[in-house]
Every structure is written in structure tokens, then in C-alpha cells.
Design a protein around this motif. Structure first.
Motif, PDB file in Angstrom:
ATOM      1  N   UNK A  22       0.714  14.120  54.626  1.00  0.00           N
ATOM      2  CA  UNK A  22       0.787  14.598  55.998  1.00  0.00           C
ATOM      3  C   UNK A  22      -0.630  14.755  56.536  1.00  0.00           C
ATOM      4  N   UNK A  23      -0.723  15.137  57.785  1.00  0.00           N
ATOM      5  CA  UNK A  23      -2.045  15.369  58.373  1.00  0.00           C
ATOM      6  C   UNK A  23      -2.757  16.542  57.715  1.00  0.00           C
ATOM      7  N   UNK A  24      -2.015  17.374  56.962  1.00  0.00           N
ATOM      8  CA  UNK A  24      -2.598  18.535  56.290  1.00  0.00           C
ATOM      9  C   UNK A  24      -2.939  18.267  54.822  1.00  0.00           C
ATOM     10  N   UNK A  49      -5.491   4.695  35.120  1.00  0.00           N
ATOM     11  CA  UNK A  49      -5.179   4.047  33.867  1.00  0.00           C
ATOM     12  C   UNK A  49      -3.746   4.239  33.407  1.00  0.00           C
ATOM     13  N   UNK A  50      -2.954   4.973  34.178  1.00  0.00           N
ATOM     14  CA  UNK A  50      -1.576   5.260  33.794  1.00  0.00           C
ATOM     15  C   UNK A  50      -0.564   4.498  34.640  1.00  0.00           C
ATOM     16  N   UNK A  51      -0.684   4.615  35.969  1.00  0.00           N
ATOM     17  CA  UNK A  51       0.285   3.974  36.867  1.00  0.00           C
ATOM     18  C   UNK A  51      -0.345   3.813  38.241  1.00  0.00           C
ATOM     19  N   UNK A  52       0.064   2.778  38.999  1.00  0.00           N
ATOM     20  CA  UNK A  52      -0.421   2.629  40.365  1.00  0.00           C
ATOM     21  C   UNK A  52       0.176   3.689  41.285  1.00  0.00           C
ATOM     22  N   UNK A  53      -0.461   3.853  42.425  1.00  0.00           N
ATOM     23  CA  UNK A  53      -0.065   4.877  43.395  1.00  0.00           C
ATOM     24  C   UNK A  53       0.182   4.248  44.749  1.00  0.00           C
ATOM     25  N   UNK A  54       1.317   4.617  45.385  1.00  0.00           N
ATOM     26  CA  UNK A  54       1.499   4.296  46.792  1.00  0.00           C
ATOM     27  C   UNK A  54       1.420   5.587  47.600  1.00  0.00           C
ATOM     28  N   UNK A  55       0.735   5.493  48.711  1.00  0.00           N
ATOM     29  CA  UNK A  55       0.577   6.613  49.626  1.00  0.00           C
ATOM     30  C   UNK A  55       1.460   6.346  50.831  1.00  0.00           C
ATOM     31  N   UNK A  56       2.365   7.267  51.097  1.00  0.00           N
ATOM     32  CA  UNK A  56       3.372   7.072  52.140  1.00  0.00           C
ATOM     33  C   UNK A  56       3.315   8.212  53.152  1.00  0.00           C
ATOM     34  N   UNK A  57       3.081   7.915  54.426  1.00  0.00           N
ATOM     35  CA  UNK A  57       3.055   8.990  55.425  1.00  0.00           C
ATOM     36  C   UNK A  57       4.435   9.575  55.652  1.00  0.00           C
ATOM     37  N   UNK A  95      -6.681   6.679  60.804  1.00  0.00           N
ATOM     38  CA  UNK A  95      -8.005   6.934  60.235  1.00  0.00           C
ATOM     39  C   UNK A  95      -7.908   7.852  59.025  1.00  0.00           C
ATOM     40  N   UNK A  96      -7.142   8.941  59.154  1.00  0.00           N
ATOM     41  CA  UNK A  96      -7.006   9.878  58.048  1.00  0.00           C
ATOM     42  C   UNK A  96      -6.256   9.239  56.874  1.00  0.00           C
ATOM     43  N   UNK A  97      -5.234   8.455  57.175  1.00  0.00           N
ATOM     44  CA  UNK A  97      -4.469   7.787  56.132  1.00  0.00           C
ATOM     45  C   UNK A  97      -5.366   6.865  55.313  1.00  0.00           C
ATOM     46  N   UNK A  98      -6.240   6.132  55.972  1.00  0.00           N
ATOM     47  CA  UNK A  98      -7.127   5.231  55.268  1.00  0.00           C
ATOM     48  C   UNK A  98      -8.216   5.977  54.514  1.00  0.00           C
ATOM     49  N   UNK A 152      -8.721   5.352  50.588  1.00  0.00           N
ATOM     50  CA  UNK A 152     -10.028   4.986  50.023  1.00  0.00           C
ATOM     51  C   UNK A 152     -10.416   5.906  48.878  1.00  0.00           C
ATOM     52  N   UNK A 153     -10.186   7.194  49.043  1.00  0.00           N
ATOM     53  CA  UNK A 153     -10.554   8.137  47.988  1.00  0.00           C
ATOM     54  C   UNK A 153      -9.775   7.857  46.705  1.00  0.00           C
ATOM     55  N   UNK A 154      -8.494   7.544  46.858  1.00  0.00           N
ATOM     56  CA  UNK A 154      -7.683   7.237  45.675  1.00  0.00           C
ATOM     57  C   UNK A 154      -8.140   5.928  45.031  1.00  0.00           C
ATOM     58  N   UNK A 155      -8.411   4.920  45.854  1.00  0.00           N
ATOM     59  CA  UNK A 155      -8.799   3.611  45.330  1.00  0.00           C
ATOM     60  C   UNK A 155     -10.152   3.649  44.639  1.00  0.00           C
ATOM     61  N   UNK A 156     -11.071   4.467  45.118  1.00  0.00           N
ATOM     62  CA  UNK A 156     -12.384   4.571  44.488  1.00  0.00           C
ATOM     63  C   UNK A 156     -12.271   5.110  43.068  1.00  0.00           C
ATOM     64  N   UNK A 157     -11.258   5.918  42.822  1.00  0.00           N
ATOM     65  CA  UNK A 157     -11.051   6.499  41.487  1.00  0.00           C
ATOM     66  C   UNK A 157     -10.173   5.604  40.630  1.00  0.00           C
TER      67      UNK A 157
END
Length: 253
Positions: free
Chosen positions: A188-190, A205-213, A222-225, A229-234
Motif C-alpha cells: 500500500x502507500x503506507x 536465494x530462497x524464492x522470487x517475489x512479486x509485489x502487488x498493489x 513512483x512509490x511502487x517502483x 527497486x529496493x527488493x531487486x537490489x537485494x
């Protein structure tokens, strides 16, 4: 054997994006169980949360028609199997067990999954993952799994951090059993960036992640991306994707 059911219908999977383990865009038979032990503020199946109050279940009469017939709960296992087979169009990717939380009925869920495997279907488990001891009962029967990571903003339970750790343990159990698993995070926005970083570290290293609004979407692109980005960098750029409830936009079940 009896189950407390909500509905059985034929549709296609509208969530999961393009990460490994997702069945997005694949035709499935959906088997929705009644009852859930969590109370997420943005739950889209609220009418099925309290299993004792779900007095009847329905099944689609003909595939992809949205026409249903109703029967009283609890359902007989054989009747649920018959409803599934009636909806087999020959192009089914898998049978999706969803809820509610299907693992709360672990014994009948296991029996149903065993029956579907005998017939030749793949099993797709949609779960909040908060009950790893029950996940163990069906992990060996699971071909695909979507496991929630409940963000703090979901307010699913008081100790949300402990819930996340149990969800990650469920992912580990499913993966070790051979299932193709991904994690789904509704944001969410929060949603806090530091929380997303924590989830990503746990999943790396365990499982891929999908981020769903959350629907209806109120988080900015902008916030979603930024969260993406933060998740993908890790986790690595190939291990994160976006998911949307596309079936709702196309007005299908």
C-alpha cells in the motif's frame, strides 16, 4: 470426508506476474475453501472468513459461464471432486486451492490433492503460509505455490513479524519438497521501504517475489517502483516482479 467450501469455478490465473512458479495467464480450476485465521484489512474474500457461517457452497455449472448451483456445507469430498471434473476443459494448467486459508482443513485438503494427482492434475496452492506445520502435510503434493508475505499494513495479526517468519518457513518447506514457489507481497502507500528490504533479505536465494498493489490501487507508480527497486537490489534483478489482479480488470472470476 467433509470440507467447508466456498466455491469451485473455471477461470484463468490473474495474479503472479512472470516470476518462476507463477501460473499467470494459465487456465485453472479454482477450489476456494471457507475459513481463515487472519483478518487482513484489505481481504477480498471477507464473506468466507468465518467458516461456521458459510452455510452453503457453489460450483460453476458450465466452464467459464459464471452460472452456479448451490449445495449445503459441509461438502462431501466426492461432490467436490465431481464439481472439479465437470469443469475440466482439457486445457487446465492446474487446480488452484485458495481461500480463505485452505491449509486450515489440512486433512480433507490432502485427500483432495491426492485425488487430483491420481487423476493427472497438477496442484497449485495459494496460502498465507502462516501455518508451516500444516504446510508440511501437503507440501509433497504441491507442484506450484503462491505464499503470502503479509506486510505490516495488512494488519493480519498482532505479531506480524512472527507471521512473516512463519511464511518464509512455509516457503522453505514447499521448496524442499520440490514445489515451484514464489512469494506474493501486497503493498500500500503506507508500506515501509525498510520492511521491504527485510522481506527481500529473508527471501534472497530462497524464492522470487512479486509485489502487488492493493486493489483499488492507491499507491503511486513512483512509490511502487521504489519498492520494486529496493527488493531487486537485494534479491537480484531476475527474482522480483510486479503482479496485478488482472482478472478483475477483465471482469472474470
Amino acid at each position: 470426508m467433509k470440507l467447508v467450501m466456498a466455491e469451485v469455478f473455471n477461470s484463468w490465473q490473474g495474479e503472479g506476474g512472470s516470476v518462476e512458479g507463477s501460473a499467470f495467464g494459465r487456465r485453472q480450476i479454482f477450489v476456494r475453501f471457507a475459513g481463515c485465521d487472519l483478518r487482513c484489512v484489505f481481504c477480498d474474500s471477507r464473506e468466507y472468513l468465518d467458516a461456521p457461517r458459510v452455510s452453503r457452497w457453489c460450483y460453476e455449472v458450465e466452464p467459464f459461464t459464471g452460472r452456479f448451483e448451490y449445495r449445503p456445507n459441509p461438502a462431501e469430498l466426492g461432490d467436490v471432486v465431481d464439481a472439479i471434473l465437470r469443469l475440466d476443459t482439457g486445457d487446465i494448467h492446474s487446480v488452484s486451492y485458495t481461500g480463505g486459508e485452505p491449509t486450515l482443513q489440512a486433512r480433507p485438503l490432502k485427500a483432495l490433492m491426492e485425488r487430483m494427482k491420481e487423476i493427472g492434475f497438477d496442484n497449485f496452492l495459494e496460502t498465507h503460509g502462516g501455518l508451516p506445520e500444516l504446510i508440511k502435510e501437503v507440501a509433497h503434493l504441491t507442484d506450484y505455490a503462491s505464499v503470502d508475505i503479509k506486510d505490516e499494513t495488512a494488519k493480519a495479526t498482532e505479531d506480524w513479524r512472527a507471521l512473516v517468519l512463519r511464511e518464509v518457513e512455509s516457503i522453505r518447506i514447499l521448496k524442499e519438497a520440490g514445489a515451484r514457489v514464489y512469494a506474493k507481497l501486497v503493498v500500500t502507500s503506507e508500506t515501509k521501504i525498510e520492511n521491504v528490504r527485510w522481506y527481500a533479505e529473508l527471501l534472497k536465494g530462497l524464492a522470487p517475489l512479486v509485489i502487488q498493489p492493493r486493489e483499488p490501487i492507491e499507491i503511486s507508480q513512483r512509490r511502487l517502483m521504489e519498492l520494486y527497486r529496493e527488493a531487486a537490489l537485494i534479491m537480484g534483478r531476475r527474482n522480483v516482479g510486479l503482479s496485478f489482479q488482472v482478472h478483475k480488470y477483465l471482469n472474470v472470476l
